[in-house]
Design a protein around this motif. Structure first.
Motif, short mmCIF file in Angstrom:
data_model
loop_
_atom_site.label_atom_id
_atom_site.label_comp_id
_atom_site.label_asym_id
_atom_site.label_seq_id
_atom_site.Cartn_x
_atom_site.Cartn_y
_atom_site.Cartn_z
N UNK A 246 -30.29 21.61 -37.51
CA UNK A 246 -28.91 21.30 -37.86
C UNK A 246 -28.79 19.78 -37.99
N UNK A 247 -28.33 19.34 -39.15
CA UNK A 247 -28.24 17.91 -39.41
C UNK A 247 -26.88 17.34 -38.99
N UNK A 248 -25.97 18.18 -38.54
CA UNK A 248 -24.59 17.77 -38.29
C UNK A 248 -24.23 17.99 -36.82
N UNK A 249 -23.29 17.18 -36.34
CA UNK A 249 -22.79 17.40 -34.99
C UNK A 249 -21.99 18.69 -34.96
N UNK A 250 -21.82 19.25 -33.78
CA UNK A 250 -21.11 20.52 -33.65
C UNK A 250 -19.67 20.42 -34.14
N UNK A 251 -19.03 19.28 -33.87
CA UNK A 251 -17.63 19.09 -34.28
C UNK A 251 -17.51 19.06 -35.81
N UNK A 252 -18.39 18.31 -36.47
CA UNK A 252 -18.35 18.23 -37.94
C UNK A 252 -18.71 19.58 -38.54
N UNK A 253 -19.65 20.29 -37.93
CA UNK A 253 -20.05 21.60 -38.43
C UNK A 253 -18.87 22.57 -38.44
N UNK A 254 -18.09 22.55 -37.38
CA UNK A 254 -16.92 23.44 -37.30
C UNK A 254 -15.89 23.07 -38.37
N UNK B 39 -16.48 21.69 -41.27
CA UNK B 39 -17.00 22.09 -42.58
C UNK B 39 -16.91 23.60 -42.75
N UNK B 40 -17.23 24.35 -41.70
CA UNK B 40 -17.12 25.81 -41.77
C UNK B 40 -15.71 26.23 -42.14
N UNK B 41 -14.73 25.61 -41.51
CA UNK B 41 -13.33 25.95 -41.77
C UNK B 41 -12.94 25.62 -43.20
N UNK B 42 -13.35 24.44 -43.68
CA UNK B 42 -12.99 24.02 -45.04
C UNK B 42 -13.71 24.89 -46.07
N UNK B 43 -14.95 25.22 -45.82
CA UNK B 43 -15.70 26.07 -46.76
C UNK B 43 -15.01 27.42 -46.90
N UNK B 44 -14.60 27.99 -45.82
CA UNK B 44 -13.93 29.29 -45.86
C UNK B 44 -12.59 29.22 -46.57
N UNK B 45 -11.89 28.10 -46.40
CA UNK B 45 -10.57 27.96 -47.03
C UNK B 45 -10.65 27.70 -48.52
N UNK B 46 -11.77 27.10 -48.97
CA UNK B 46 -11.89 26.77 -50.39
C UNK B 46 -12.08 28.01 -51.26
N UNK B 47 -12.80 28.98 -50.75
CA UNK B 47 -13.00 30.22 -51.51
C UNK B 47 -13.80 30.05 -52.78
N UNK B 48 -14.80 29.18 -52.77
CA UNK B 48 -15.60 28.95 -53.98
C UNK B 48 -16.97 29.61 -53.84
N UNK C 103 -22.33 18.46 -47.54
CA UNK C 103 -22.59 19.78 -46.95
C UNK C 103 -21.99 20.90 -47.79
N UNK C 104 -20.78 20.70 -48.28
CA UNK C 104 -20.14 21.72 -49.11
C UNK C 104 -20.88 21.87 -50.44
N UNK C 105 -21.33 20.76 -51.02
CA UNK C 105 -22.11 20.83 -52.26
C UNK C 105 -23.41 21.59 -52.03
N UNK C 106 -24.06 21.30 -50.92
CA UNK C 106 -25.32 21.98 -50.61
C UNK C 106 -25.11 23.48 -50.44
N UNK C 107 -24.06 23.87 -49.74
CA UNK C 107 -23.76 25.29 -49.57
C UNK C 107 -23.47 25.95 -50.90
#
Length: 533
Positions: free
Chosen positions: A514-522, A524-533, A33-37
């Motif tokens: 949405x291919x992901x469960x709500x829990x996994x989506x949350x 990933x959202x948090x990790x994506x924001x923290x990575x700053x890439x 998911x992070x790679x796709x984003x």
């Protein structure tokens, strides 16, 4: 040239084209998911190295994310240089049974330099066998799970080695796999796979090896069905021979510079299974029937092994660049055989691999495209093609918008469309799980009487607004994607007068937003924001 994935990573880091992610990212849905984003949000094509996967081995993604990365891999400043190398390697000077002894001698002398690129067997310990584990578990490796509803971890582009039981000839093939357990793998080979032929010819068991990592060029070669030894071609392209090593438990040789090797065998008489469901890039769960099961006998790997993988959820990023190399190799091979009239080939990203194939030709007679279509569809490389489009010498096959205008002014549906039944690639289509279907050839080599026609004047397309948004924003790229994904040629294409009516609506009603469960989506959202890439 690079001797391993690790040396390539070091090079990318020096160039500033690598992002190291040290935070824990789970191979279960998060890495993909992070790679796709990242692919959708960025255009610089940097590779992503996930260093903390919860496993001992790191994961590398987006390795083919730009034109620049391809030039790095082949150590060249121009893609044309790759074409020249391939053309030179394939040049046989038309040696055949009528060639005189003198001409054969001249050929051998002029091509003797190629002998030094034949693969060589390593006598010492191979780098890929620095760690040998006879009781290792597949689930200890960081194979990715792409979506929450997937049946389990998988790999979309595993490089599988097998030998023909009758001739001993080596086959190298890229085939999706699904990890079933710690010791078993489902090999999702379609009916045109050479691996299936080898299994049919075997007497009892077929030794196989799955090689992961190593030289990136081999990944490219494994996706093409070419009648040459790919390890020799690999040596020629990188200008030094490939070193091979014997497997620890199977009678088969593998590249010594691989990162990970899974050794095993397939029982010929063992029951085949249905693999899946694995969600495709369209959110459609797909099953693959009659999959042979590989029993793993040994896992070997480098001490610094890395698992490289491509992002199956966003193919028009990395795969669009990857296809450029396939176009070069395939074009040169077919021009050297029975298709000298081919000028160029294009596998547009909108075709998701080979659903759409565009070929520029020199046309000499009216039935030439039809004859070429039948020949190409019967070849292993294009046996799964759905739409085959022939264009003239004045077409720009690499510009999708120009192509739309060109088709409108060069196609008369009643005269220029030909259909044929055969095998289709069900992994890149939503309309069915069947292996067979109808293919369409469009002959766009004849200028029409209406030079001001637009694409919609000749091709009437019905589509889902939920797929591509409002009608006003539906451009030629979206139209081609919808056609590639949703159309069953036999049932969804109809010629009416001077129009081809195409129903490109999703009739499966299984597309997910949405291919992901709500829990996994949350998470990933948090990790994506923290990575700053």
């Amino acid at each position: 040239m690079f001797s391993s994935i690790q040396s390539y990573i070091d090079f990318l880091e020096q160039k500033g084209d690598l992002i190291r992610i040290k935070e824990f990212i789970d191979p279960n849905c998060e890495i993909s998911s992070i790679t796709s984003r990242f692919c959708k949000a960025k255009s610089d094509g940097k590779a992503l190295l996930f260093e903390n996967t919860g496993k001992k081995i790191k994961v590398l993604t987006n390795i083919y994310g730009s034109d620049t990365s391809l030039k790095y891999i082949f150590n060249t400043k121009s893609i044309d240089t790759i074409r020249e190398r391939i053309d030179e390697f394939l040049d046989t000077d038309n040696i055949n049974e009528q060639t005189t002894k003198l001409e054969r001698l001249r050929f051998l002398l002029s091509n003797s330099h190629k002998l030094k690129y034949f693969p060589k067997l390593l006598s010492s310990t191979a780098p890929c066998q620095e760690s040998i584990q006879y009781t290792a578990k597949l689930l200890d490796l960081p194979f990715l799970t792409y979506y929450s509803s997937d049946a389990g971890p998988s790999m979309q582009d595993a490089i599988i080695f097998s030998n023909d039981p009758e001739t001993g000839r080596r086959n190298i093939e890229s085939i999706p796999i699904q990890i079933l357990s710690d010791k078993t793998i489902a090999i999702m080979a379609n009916y045109s796979s050479i691996l299936r032929r080898h299994l049919d010819r075997s007497t009892h068991v077929l030794p196989v090896a799955i090689c992961i990592g190593g030289n990136p060029i081999l990944h490219f070669l494994s996706k093409t069905n070419i009648n040459v030894d790919k390890m020799t071609l690999l040596g020629y392209l990188r200008q030094y021979p490939a070193m091979m090593a014997k497997c620890m438990t199977q009678e088969i040789t593998i590249p010594a510079d691989s990162d990970i090797v899974l050794e095993g065998y397939i029982h010929k008489s063992a029951p085949k299974i249905t693999a899946g469901p694995l969600n495709t890039i369209f959110g459609i769960p797909k099953y693959t029937d009659n999959c042979p099961v590989m029993n793993v006998t040994c896992i070997t790997h480098r001490s610094d092994a890395i698992l490289p993988t491509t992002d199956s959820s966003h193919p028009w990023s990395a795969y669009s660049y990857f296809n450029k190399l396939s176009e070069i190799l395939i074009t040169e091979i077919y021009k050297k055989t029975n298709y000298q009239d081919i000028i160029k080939m294009s596998l547009p990203a909108e075709g998701f691999g080979q659903n759409i194939l565009i070929i520029q030709i020199k046309k000499y007679n009216p039935i030439q495209p039809k004859l070429m279509a039948d020949g190409l569809w019967s070849s292993l490389q294009f046996i799964g093609n759905k739409f085959l489009i022939f264009v003239g010498e004045d077409a720009n096959i690499y510009d999708t918008k120009d192509l739309g205008k060109y088709l409108a002014t060069h196609v008369n549906p009643e005269r220029d469309i030909y259909q044929s039944k055969g095998i289709i690639n069900k992994n890149f289509s939503t309309n069915s799980n069947e292996e067979s279907g109808v293919r369409m050839m469009i002959d766009a080599t004849n200028p029409q009487e209406h030079p001001d026609y637009n694409f919609s004047d000749v091709f009437q397309i019905k589509y889902d607004e939920s797929y591509a948004g409002a009608q006003e924003s539906m451009d030629i790229h979206d139209k081609l994607r919808a056609i590639s994904i949703f159309v069953d040629v036999e049932n969804d294409c109809k010629i009416s007068g001077n129009k081809l009516i195409i129903d490109a609506r999703n009739k499966s009603q299984k597309i997910k937003s949405n291919y992901l469960t709500e829990e996994i989506q949350k998470q990933i959202d948090a990790k994506w924001n923290s990575l700053g890439i």
